[in-house]
Scaffold this motif. Structure first.
Motif, PDB file in Angstrom:
ATOM      1  N   GLY A   8       0.817  -1.211   0.000  1.00  0.00           N
ATOM      2  CA  GLY A   8       0.000   0.000   0.000  1.00  0.00           C
ATOM      3  C   GLY A   8       0.849   1.258   0.000  1.00  0.00           C
ATOM      4  O   GLY A   8       0.567   2.221  -0.728  1.00  0.00           O
ATOM      5  N   LEU A   9       1.895   1.249   0.812  1.00  0.00           N
ATOM      6  CA  LEU A   9       2.808   2.402   0.846  1.00  0.00           C
ATOM      7  C   LEU A   9       3.473   2.609  -0.509  1.00  0.00           C
ATOM      8  O   LEU A   9       3.604   3.733  -1.002  1.00  0.00           O
ATOM      9  N   HIS A  10       3.883   1.494  -1.103  1.00  0.00           N
ATOM     10  CA  HIS A  10       4.545   1.568  -2.417  1.00  0.00           C
ATOM     11  C   HIS A  10       3.610   2.205  -3.445  1.00  0.00           C
ATOM     12  O   HIS A  10       4.010   3.110  -4.188  1.00  0.00           O
ATOM     13  N   ARG A  11       2.351   1.733  -3.463  1.00  0.00           N
ATOM     14  CA  ARG A  11       1.419   2.260  -4.466  1.00  0.00           C
ATOM     15  C   ARG A  11       1.146   3.744  -4.242  1.00  0.00           C
ATOM     16  O   ARG A  11       1.109   4.529  -5.192  1.00  0.00           O
ATOM     17  N   ALA A 525      10.249   3.906   1.355  1.00  0.00           N
ATOM     18  CA  ALA A 525       8.841   4.080   1.750  1.00  0.00           C
ATOM     19  C   ALA A 525       8.744   4.896   3.033  1.00  0.00           C
ATOM     20  O   ALA A 525       7.751   5.567   3.285  1.00  0.00           O
ATOM     21  N   SER A 526       9.769   4.804   3.863  1.00  0.00           N
ATOM     22  CA  SER A 526       9.891   5.680   5.029  1.00  0.00           C
ATOM     23  C   SER A 526      11.378   5.911   5.248  1.00  0.00           C
ATOM     24  O   SER A 526      12.206   5.118   4.794  1.00  0.00           O
ATOM     25  N   LEU A 527      11.698   7.008   5.899  1.00  0.00           N
ATOM     26  CA  LEU A 527      13.120   7.359   6.035  1.00  0.00           C
ATOM     27  C   LEU A 527      13.648   6.848   7.371  1.00  0.00           C
ATOM     28  O   LEU A 527      13.095   7.165   8.434  1.00  0.00           O
ATOM     29  N   PRO A 528      14.738   6.055   7.318  1.00  0.00           N
ATOM     30  CA  PRO A 528      15.182   5.374   8.538  1.00  0.00           C
ATOM     31  C   PRO A 528      15.936   6.288   9.503  1.00  0.00           C
ATOM     32  O   PRO A 528      16.445   7.343   9.106  1.00  0.00           O
TER      33      PRO A 528
END
Lengths: 832, 119
Positions: A8-11, A525-528
């Motif tokens: 979902g995040l990717h899309r 998808a998120s920044l680490p």
């Protein structure tokens, strides 16, 4: 509803980040797309440069060869050097940097995506001008260094030299853009926790390289502008009969040209420092030593330029300064080599494919470095000057220090682009052909040079002992070319048929391998949160955590393209950078410049300003699209962190970029003032006449420029106090002062300055005045733009970028303007 | 850590380039003054057996060498207060670079000690 699964995040992210297709691809600004375009275009130019090299080797394979005439040969060897240096090496570095930086820094894009897209179009259009000229038989033919007086209109009357001067200047705009982009991105656009001490070494290398580019390219751009002014309008900067000096060109060219060698080498060394620990299965030895070495190298590389001019009759003492610096520069280079060797000794090296190319790098580059130390010694340099020994040396340095590491880097990072690994052994065969062909070509060329064969001759007589070495070099050259052809085939095979893999095929420990492959348009998808230099070693599940949104700015809940900006030193998150969506503006702005340069090349001087108007209009539109009309709320960045938006903080990247652009601009202006002083100290009969200006006029200009700067600063302060009425008054004052300064400067140029075609003094004085006029005109535009932005509601005490930018510009203009005029006046006899 | 410890800031990065900036200034000054001196005839005037040209070059050389060396002391004092992420690496690197710059200044300008100036 905000998606929470990895898919979902990717899309959600891909929907707003992916590049458009078809004609709309012209609007793409994503760093992966622009980086790939740079890389592919650079390799196409590499192939073209390679074909030209084969023509050279075919011509020199035997004595008195009728294959090419002198004119064609001159164009071919000039284009070979020009293409390889300006259209292959530098753009490849830019492409690699633009593609990789966000991925290794844990960001979603660069600081200014539109700037890098603009840079690409400048590169493509400028390179195309040069290439079309070659196809039409009017390619540059004065050598890649364009020495005067050979490149002056007396000895090169056609447009061949103009093609080089205008085309390369156009291309170098992209280099300056990329340099600003890289510096700001490395310093500000990183993920949380990525302190400077945790940054991958590759980022340090690119940071230092980009800083060098900011200082090194402006002298070349200046030299090109001056020579083009001489050719087009008869301003005699380099004409010794009218107070100019051909050596000024050499100084300006090599002020760029020698740092250029290290600009090419350092990113490649960055790849070496990245790959060796991965394939030695250990950590790099001497991280801080390497950082110190590359900073030292960057500075020292600016103290070597005269070693290209040892045979020009410069006094012995000056030669000694540059000889000493030329020997010294080997030390920081050696520090890196020892760090790499120590890393290999500490680890368990695996001879995988990229390592094979790195071994090629070691053996070739070190030999090139050693012959470099030989050439640093003045007596030897005099003997070997302008012989094939120098050709052999520079190819050992450039192919060894750049091409081999970049081939290794290609094999290392290509799976990130393609998601595939090599399956055939073609790559190894390619390596051996390149390696053996290279030594076959250039090892023996040292001896050809020592036997006295000069460079840049299209043929030679038999019986001088050069026949067999040249034949061997030519055979070696074709073997090497076969190796490069095999490399291309291998890349195509890998891209189409390579073995798919899931993640991290080489066991890398950096963030670049913490993303799915091929790399998605948004990278992460998120920044680490980074806790060490080797994030994947610290947390083997990091990739999965990132994909699952367990980091900052997960997904795209606001429909914006977001990434983090951090504190330079500590990597602590400071604000959220909202990035621009795809935009045609960079394309049209570059197209406007293409109109300008092409019109200038074709002597259609009345059309050229039209190109500038187009570029300026799109530049205005670009700036107008920044910011917002209301103060933004804090953004929930995740992990309990709420951050401001970038245009509502004082440390906005836009201003940082402006400061670095001004640093490059100052290097340009400093080179111009250097030119003035150089001619004043070396040219005969200097100056023959003086600026016939009244002190009142000069004082009026100085007061106007100073007032414009002071008023702009007062406007900025009023804005920060939310005194909106006062800020408008001060801004209007700054605009009026700039307009007054502009009028006075025009009066000085038109009525008082001596005609610029009469003497180099008049020409360079007019060039200085012209520089100040241009900056004052831009100051007028800055002030008018900010007034309009204030009226439109884009400016507040929080959203102060326009105000700050205008104040910085006006201050720069005042300092450089008053400084330049002071130099003209204070030089002996400056006022009539 | 002392009571004055503070987090390393972006502006502290200037210490990474300060030493070599002095080197660059010294290198440019010596090279530039050499050209000016030879053009202006400073070789003809002199004092205590040294030409004016040599005196000016020595002053520039020794002055920049001393300035570069002098940077070391405030650097060590200031860098000792840095703490937090990057402090150690920036401190180490800045000290190494500053010392390297002093050595570079001494090395590249050394020819003014013994070579003829305007030949």
């Amino acid at each position: 509803m905000t998606p929470t699964t990895p898919v979902g995040l990717h899309r959600a992210l891909d929907a707003i980040w992916r590049a458009p297709r078809g004609i709309a691809a012209l609007s793409a600004v994503n760093h992966s797309v622009v980086g790939r375009r740079f890389i592919i275009t650079a390799f196409i130019y590499f192939a073209i440069g390679g074909v030209l090299a084969m023509l050279i080797r075919a011509q020199l394979a035997r004595p008195e060869n009728p294959f090419l005439g002198a004119d064609a040969y001159n164009q071919i060897f000039t284009m070979h050097g020009t293409v390889m240096m300006f259209l292959f090496a530098i753009p490849l570095i830019e492409g690699v940097a633009l593609y990789l930086l966000p991925k290794i820094l844990g960001a979603r894009d660069l600081a200014y995506p539109r700037l890098s897209a603009f840079g690409y179009w400048c590169y493509l259009f400028g390179g195309t001008i040069i290439l079309v000229a070659m196809v039409m038989g009017v390619a540059p033919d004065s050598g890649w260094f364009m020495y005067t007086p050979l490149a002056s209109s007396t000895y090169t009357p056609g447009i061949n030299a103009d093609v080089w001067l205008l085309g390369i200047t156009f291309v170098e705009i992209s280099a300056v853009c990329a340099a600003v982009e890289i510096v700001v991105t490395v310093l500000k656009v990183r993920t949380a926790g990525m302190a400077l001490s945790r940054m991958p070494l590759m980022a340090w290398y690119l940071l230092v390289t980009a800083a060098m580019m900011l200082i090194a390219f402006p002298p070349l751009i200046l030299g090109s502008v001056l020579l083009e002014m001489e050719r087009a309008f008869n301003w005699p900067f380099f004409d010794p009969e009218r107070g100019g000096a051909p050596l000024l060109w050499q100084h300006l060219f090599w002020l760029f040209g020698h740092p250029e060698v290290y600009i090419i080498f350092l990113p490649a060394a960055g790849a070496v420092s990245t790959l060796i620990p991965v394939f030695a299965r250990t950590r790099i030895v001497g991280y801080a030593w390497i950082v110190a070495a590359i900073i030292a190298l960057a500075f020292l590389s600016f103290g070597l330029w005269v070693h290209h001019m040892f045979a020009t009759g410069i006094p012995h003492l000056s030669l000694a300064f540059f000889s000493a610096a030329s020997m010294l520069v080997a030390v920081p280079t050696a520090v890196q080599v020892f760090a790499w060797i120590a890393t290999l000794m500490r680890g368990r090296p695996q001879m995988s494919l990229p390592m094979l190319y790195l071994m090629g790098f070691f053996s070739v580059f070190i030999l090139g470095g050693l012959t470099g130390v030989m050439l640093a010694l003045v007596p030897f340099n005099w003997q070997a000057h302008d012989t094939h020994f120098v050709v052999a040396h520079l190819h050992y340095v450039l192919i060894g220090g750049f091409v081999f590491p970049m081939l290794a880097a290609t094999y290392y990072w290509l799976p990130l682009m393609t998601g595939r690994l090599p399956v055939f052994s073609v790559s190894k065969a390619a390596f051996w052909l390149i390696f053996l062909g290279f030594h076959g070509t250039f090892l023996i060329m040292h001896f050809t040079g020592l036997m006295g064969m000069p460079r840049r001759i299209f043929t030679y007589e038999s019986g001088l002992g050069w026949d067999l070495p040249n034949l061997i070099s030519s055979i070696g050259g074709f073997v090497m070319a076969a190796g490069f052809a095999l490399f291309v085939i291998d890349i195509v095979l890998q891209t189409r048929f390579g073995r798919r893999f899931r993640r991290n095929p080489w066991g890398g420990t950096g963030l670049d391998w913490a993303m799915p492959t091929p790399a998605p348009s948004y990278n992460f998808a998120s920044l680490p949160l980074v806790t060490g230099r080797d994030p994947l070693e610290d947390n083997v599940r990091l990739g999965a955590d990132i994909a699952a949104g367990k980091g900052y700015l997960a997904g795209a809940p606001r429909g914006e393209m977001e990434t983090l900006c951090v504190d330079m030193a500590t990597g602590e998150p400071e604000h959220v950078l909202l990035l621009p969506k795809n935009d045609y503006t960079p394309f049209w702005m570059a197209a406007g410049l293409a109109v300008f340069f092409t019109a200038f090349l074709l002597s259609a001087y009345w059309v050229a300003p039209l190109g500038l108007v187009i570029a300026t209009a799109f530049g205005w539109r670009w700036l107008w699209s920044l910011g917002a009309k209301s103060d933004p709320a804090l953004i929930d960045a995740g992990q309990g962190l709420r951050l401001p938006v970038h245009f509502a903080v004082p440390s906005v990247p836009t201003l940082l970029g402006l400061k670095y652009f001004l640093a490059a601009n100052a290097a340009f202006y400093g080179s111009l003032l250097f030119g003035f002083l150089f001619l004043w100290t070396t040219a005969a009969g200097w100056p023959p006449q003086f600026l016939n200006a009244s002190p009142v006029l000069i004082a009026g200009i100085a007061i106007s420029l100073a007032a414009a700067a002071i008023f702009a600063t007062l406007a900025r302060r009023s804005n920060s106090r939310e005194a909106n009425g006062a800020r408008m008054i001060w801004l209007a004052g700054s605009l009026a002062a700039s307009l007054a300064g502009l009028g006075l400067l025009m009066g000085l140029a038109i009525m008082d300055a001596p005609p610029p075609d009469t003497h180099a003094y008049a020409a360079i004085t007019m060039a200085i005045i012209g520089y100040v006029i241009l900056h004052t005109l831009l100051g007028v535009m800055f002030a008018a733009y900010t007034l309009a932005r204030c009226r439109a509601g884009f400016v507040s005490s929080l959203r102060s970028t326009d105000m700050r930018g205008t104040a910085i510009w006006q201050l720069y203009t005042a300092i450089t303007g008053i400084g330049g005029l002071a130099l003209i006046i204070l030089a002996p006899g400056g006022l009539a | 850590m002392t009571g004055q410890s503070r987090r390393v800031r972006g502006t502290d990065l200037v210490w990474l380039v300060a030493g070599f900036t002095v080197w660059a200034a010294g290198f440019s000054a010596v090279y530039g003054l050499h050209a000016v001196g030879c053009r202006a005839g400073w070789e003809e005037a002199g004092f205590a057996g040294l030409s004016a040209n040599r005196i000016v070059l020595l002053a520039a050389y020794l002055g920049h060498s001393a300035l570069g060396a002098a940077l070391y002391f405030p650097l060590v004092r200031i860098a000792a207060r840095w703490e937090g992420l990057s402090a150690r690496t920036i401190r180490q690197t800045a000290i190494m670079v500053t010392l390297a710059a002093v050595i570079s200044t001494l090395w590249t300008g050394a020819p003014v000690l013994f070579l003829e100036t305007c030949r």
